[in-house]
Structure formats: structure tokens, C-alpha cells
Design a protein around this motif. Structure first.
Motif, PDB file in Angstrom:
ATOM      1  N   PRO A  56       0.749  -1.331   0.139  1.00  0.00           N
ATOM      2  CA  PRO A  56       0.022   0.086   0.023  1.00  0.00           C
ATOM      3  C   PRO A  56       0.718   1.355   0.056  1.00  0.00           C
ATOM      4  CG  PRO A  56      -0.924  -1.657   1.617  1.00  0.00           C
ATOM      5  CD  PRO A  56       0.446  -2.137   1.064  1.00  0.00           C
ATOM      6  N   LYS A  57       2.046   1.195   0.302  1.00  0.00           N
ATOM      7  CA  LYS A  57       2.980   2.182   0.345  1.00  0.00           C
ATOM      8  C   LYS A  57       3.736   2.674  -0.851  1.00  0.00           C
ATOM      9  CE  LYS A  57       3.622   1.809   5.504  1.00  0.00           C
ATOM     10  NZ  LYS A  57       2.964   3.218   5.987  1.00  0.00           N
ATOM     11  N   GLY A  58       3.459   1.510  -1.708  1.00  0.00           N
ATOM     12  CA  GLY A  58       4.289   1.823  -3.079  1.00  0.00           C
ATOM     13  C   GLY A  58       5.773   1.476  -3.176  1.00  0.00           C
ATOM     14  N   ILE A  59       6.120   0.420  -1.879  1.00  0.00           N
ATOM     15  CA  ILE A  59       7.293   0.024  -1.712  1.00  0.00           C
ATOM     16  C   ILE A  59       7.402  -1.637  -2.181  1.00  0.00           C
ATOM     17  CG2 ILE A  59       9.344  -0.338  -0.497  1.00  0.00           C
ATOM     18  CD1 ILE A  59       8.421   1.942   1.383  1.00  0.00           C
ATOM     19  N   ASN A  60       8.201  -1.855  -3.248  1.00  0.00           N
ATOM     20  CA  ASN A  60       8.281  -3.211  -3.534  1.00  0.00           C
ATOM     21  C   ASN A  60       9.273  -3.949  -2.879  1.00  0.00           C
ATOM     22  OD1 ASN A  60       7.375  -5.446  -5.031  1.00  0.00           O
ATOM     23  ND2 ASN A  60       9.712  -5.238  -6.378  1.00  0.00           N
ATOM     24  N   VAL A  61       9.161  -5.270  -2.406  1.00  0.00           N
ATOM     25  CA  VAL A  61      10.006  -6.255  -1.951  1.00  0.00           C
ATOM     26  C   VAL A  61      10.252  -7.347  -2.868  1.00  0.00           C
ATOM     27  CG1 VAL A  61      10.702  -7.558   0.037  1.00  0.00           C
ATOM     28  CG2 VAL A  61       9.300  -5.494   0.418  1.00  0.00           C
ATOM     29  N   CYS A  62      11.497  -7.339  -3.316  1.00  0.00           N
ATOM     30  CA  CYS A  62      11.839  -8.578  -4.277  1.00  0.00           C
ATOM     31  C   CYS A  62      12.653  -9.464  -3.533  1.00  0.00           C
ATOM     32  CB  CYS A  62      12.042  -7.891  -5.489  1.00  0.00           C
ATOM     33  SG  CYS A  62      12.597  -9.310  -6.784  1.00  0.00           S
ATOM     34  N   LEU A  63      12.395 -10.789  -3.935  1.00  0.00           N
ATOM     35  CA  LEU A  63      13.387 -11.666  -3.186  1.00  0.00           C
ATOM     36  C   LEU A  63      14.333 -12.245  -4.506  1.00  0.00           C
ATOM     37  CD1 LEU A  63      11.111 -13.907  -1.115  1.00  0.00           C
ATOM     38  CD2 LEU A  63      13.658 -13.319  -0.265  1.00  0.00           C
ATOM     39  N   ALA A  64      15.703 -12.202  -3.984  1.00  0.00           N
ATOM     40  CA  ALA A  64      16.672 -12.795  -4.978  1.00  0.00           C
ATOM     41  C   ALA A  64      16.994 -14.124  -4.399  1.00  0.00           C
ATOM     42  CB  ALA A  64      17.895 -11.825  -5.050  1.00  0.00           C
ATOM     43  N   TYR A  65      17.005 -15.357  -5.256  1.00  0.00           N
ATOM     44  CA  TYR A  65      17.534 -16.558  -4.870  1.00  0.00           C
ATOM     45  C   TYR A  65      18.732 -17.087  -5.831  1.00  0.00           C
ATOM     46  CZ  TYR A  65      12.902 -17.185  -2.831  1.00  0.00           C
ATOM     47  OH  TYR A  65      11.711 -17.216  -1.952  1.00  0.00           O
ATOM     48  N   PRO A  66      19.808 -16.593  -5.160  1.00  0.00           N
ATOM     49  CA  PRO A  66      21.081 -17.137  -5.969  1.00  0.00           C
ATOM     50  C   PRO A  66      21.358 -18.433  -5.601  1.00  0.00           C
ATOM     51  CG  PRO A  66      21.465 -15.911  -4.145  1.00  0.00           C
ATOM     52  CD  PRO A  66      20.188 -15.765  -3.964  1.00  0.00           C
ATOM     53  N   GLY A  67      21.969 -19.027  -6.525  1.00  0.00           N
ATOM     54  CA  GLY A  67      22.460 -20.486  -6.223  1.00  0.00           C
ATOM     55  C   GLY A  67      23.796 -20.412  -6.388  1.00  0.00           C
ATOM     56  N   ASN A  68      24.580 -21.301  -6.950  1.00  0.00           N
ATOM     57  CA  ASN A  68      26.187 -21.354  -6.663  1.00  0.00           C
ATOM     58  C   ASN A  68      26.716 -20.196  -7.583  1.00  0.00           C
ATOM     59  OD1 ASN A  68      27.959 -22.845  -5.542  1.00  0.00           O
ATOM     60  ND2 ASN A  68      28.099 -24.579  -7.318  1.00  0.00           N
ATOM     61  N   MET A  69      27.833 -19.807  -6.710  1.00  0.00           N
ATOM     62  CA  MET A  69      28.480 -18.419  -7.273  1.00  0.00           C
ATOM     63  C   MET A  69      29.840 -18.690  -6.833  1.00  0.00           C
ATOM     64  SD  MET A  69      25.954 -15.305  -6.522  1.00  0.00           S
ATOM     65  CE  MET A  69      25.789 -15.580  -4.625  1.00  0.00           C
ATOM     66  N   GLU A  70      30.834 -17.908  -7.931  1.00  0.00           N
ATOM     67  CA  GLU A  70      32.112 -17.436  -7.555  1.00  0.00           C
ATOM     68  C   GLU A  70      32.239 -16.457  -6.544  1.00  0.00           C
ATOM     69  OE1 GLU A  70      34.717 -19.264  -8.222  1.00  0.00           O
ATOM     70  OE2 GLU A  70      34.309 -20.552 -10.054  1.00  0.00           O
ATOM     71  N   THR A  71      32.444 -16.780  -5.334  1.00  0.00           N
ATOM     72  CA  THR A  71      32.533 -15.674  -4.264  1.00  0.00           C
ATOM     73  C   THR A  71      33.529 -16.292  -3.188  1.00  0.00           C
ATOM     74  OG1 THR A  71      30.843 -16.800  -2.751  1.00  0.00           O
ATOM     75  CG2 THR A  71      30.004 -15.083  -4.401  1.00  0.00           C
ATOM     76  N   GLU A  72      33.942 -15.543  -2.522  1.00  0.00           N
ATOM     77  CA  GLU A  72      34.890 -15.694  -1.341  1.00  0.00           C
ATOM     78  C   GLU A  72      34.315 -16.639  -0.579  1.00  0.00           C
ATOM     79  OE1 GLU A  72      36.647 -12.585   0.803  1.00  0.00           O
ATOM     80  OE2 GLU A  72      37.244 -11.290  -0.949  1.00  0.00           O
TER      81      GLU A  72
END
Length: 252
Positions: free
Chosen positions: A169-185
Motif C-alpha cells: 500500500p505504500k508503493g514500496i516493492n520487496v523482491c526476493l533474490a534466490y542465488p545459487g552457486n556463485m564464484e564468491t569468497e
């Protein structure tokens, strides 16, 4: 002044979000970068002179950091157009063998920290702004030997899904990101800690592309984004097949 805030900025996906934001959100005047390592924050700012940065070397697993962040927001009164809630940590091992400090750190950062980050920034967010909560495909089904981590990511997903409806109702969107395997530390540390692991068999994401796509989805008002057919299929299967059966295949 339109501000974007990124947590966990200094490596992995968080670092990619800096460049993705500059490209996908030209309306942003300044990026606030939050991470523990001040030297790395400074290096990113120096490497990206086309954008204004404000560096906040904070450890979001510690309550004191939120006192500092609250004061900074109150003093500067920014318009927060985007919050990318990316900071997180993973330790692998059986509960009986895992140091209590590692368990507490995961809970403090992945659950308490991510929740308080949103709570602290919300008063400065306006209609048409967005929150991008970075969860994990580990939230789809419990992961033995990653029990605490997958549980914290399940919390993040549940919290973000509920918050999406609160803030609509406030016009703020919440989006979920679901990453899988990544090249990270963090991923390299997990692989080094245990040579034989299911992680080796999972497809790797293009981290840069994932950062761009998740911002695009958040700006469009989407509820979530999962990359690659394998992870998309896993998400569907996790909704249809009893978890008591699937958990046999999520061991690492």
C-alpha cells in the motif's frame, strides 16, 4: 538526494551490485556501501569515480552498528530509493561440531541484521522505491550440515514475502533474490573446508548478470527472481514434493 544502500558490498555478489546499480538505476545520486572492511570500501569508491559514494564500515552482526546507522540516517535525511540487503554469512558443519560463535554470527547477521537493516531504512523510503532481499536456493529445502544457514535463509524468504504485502500500500516493492552457486569468497571457503560436496555438482551463476536481472525485476515490481533452469525447477519441486524426501538430496 536519491540514495541506494548495499550491504555486504566488498566482495562477491555485493561488489557486482555496485556496477549493476549504476547501470540500471541512473536516477541514483549516491550509493551507500556497508561492509566490515573500510579499505575495500575505499578501493571500490576510488575505482568508480563516476558515482558518489558514502562508505559505512559496519559489522551488521553487531547491535552497535545499527545505532551508528540510525544516527547517520537521521543526520543526513536521505531519500532511500533502493535497499539491497545482501550481507550474509555461511559456516558449514554439524551442529554438534560447530562452534557456538559461528552459529551466533549466522543468526545475528542473516536474521537479526537483515531484519534490522530494513527496519532502520524504512522511514526514509518513498513510493516507487524497492527492497531487494538476497536469500538463497538453500531456503527451498533444509540442508543437512548447513542446517543453520538454510534455516536463516528460509527466515529471510518468509520475512520478505510477508513484508511485501505490508509495504504494497505504500508503493514500496520487496523482491526476493534466490542465488545459487556463485564464484564468491564465501563459496571458496566452503569448498576448501570440505573437498567432496554437492556444491561442486551444482551449476554456477553468472554473478554479474544475476545482479543486473534482480535489480531489473525489483524495479518492475516482481516478487522474486531465480536464475537458471536447474534452480527454477528445484524451486518448483520443493513446493510439490515432501521435504522429508528432498532433504536426502540436499546434503553436502
Amino acid at each position: 538526494m536519491s540514495v541506494a544502500i548495499i550491504t555486504g558490498t566488498t566482495s562477491g555478489l555485493g561488489r557486482k551490485y555496485v556496477d549493476a546499480l549504476i547501470n540500471e538505476c541512473p536516477e541514483i545520486d549516491e550509493i551507500w556501501m556497508i561492509a566490515r572492511r573500510a579499505d575495500r570500501l575505499q578501493a571500490i569508491a576510488e575505482h568508480t569515480p563516476q558515482m558518489r559514494f558514502y562508505n559505512l564500515p559496519l559489522d551488521l552482526s553487531e547491535a552497535e552498528s545499527f545505532k551508528k546507522l540510525t544516527k547517520t540516517l537521521a543526520d543526513k535525511q536521505p531519500k532511500v530509493s533502493a535497499l539491497i540487503n545482501n550481507a550474509g554469512i555461511n559456516f558449514t558443519g554439524d551442529i554438534k561440531d560447530m562452534p557456538a560463535s559461528q552459529i551466533q554470527t549466522m543468526i545475528n547477521l542473516n536474521i537479526t541484521g537483515s531484519t534490522l537493516m530494513i527496519k532502520t531504512c524504512l522511514p526514509y523510503m518513498q513510493p516507487h522505491s524497492f527492497i531487494l532481499q538476497v536469500a538463497s536456493v538453500s531456503s527451498f529445502v533444509a540442508n543437512p550440515h548447513q542446517t543453520v544457514y538454510s534455516a536463516t535463509k528460509s527466515y529471510e524468504a518468509s520475512f520478505a514475502n510477508g513484508l511485501r504485502h505490508e509495504l504494497a500500500p505504500k508503493g514500496i516493492n520487496v523482491c526476493l533474490a534466490y542465488p545459487g552457486n556463485m564464484e564468491t569468497e564465501m563459496n571458496h571457503k566452503l569448498l576448501n573446508a570440505k573437498k567432496k560436496t554437492v556444491i561442486n555438482l551444482l551449476p554456477y551463476l553468472n554473478t554479474e548478470k544475476f545482479a543486473h536481472k534482480t535489480i531489473q525485476m525489483a524495479k518492475k515490481g516482481r516478487a522474486s527472481y531465480t536464475m537458471l533452469p536447474f534452480y527454477k525447477a528445484f524451486r518448483v519441486v520443493a513446493k510439490l514434493v515432501p521435504h522429508a524426501f528432498l532433504v536426502r538430496f540436499t546434503r553436502i
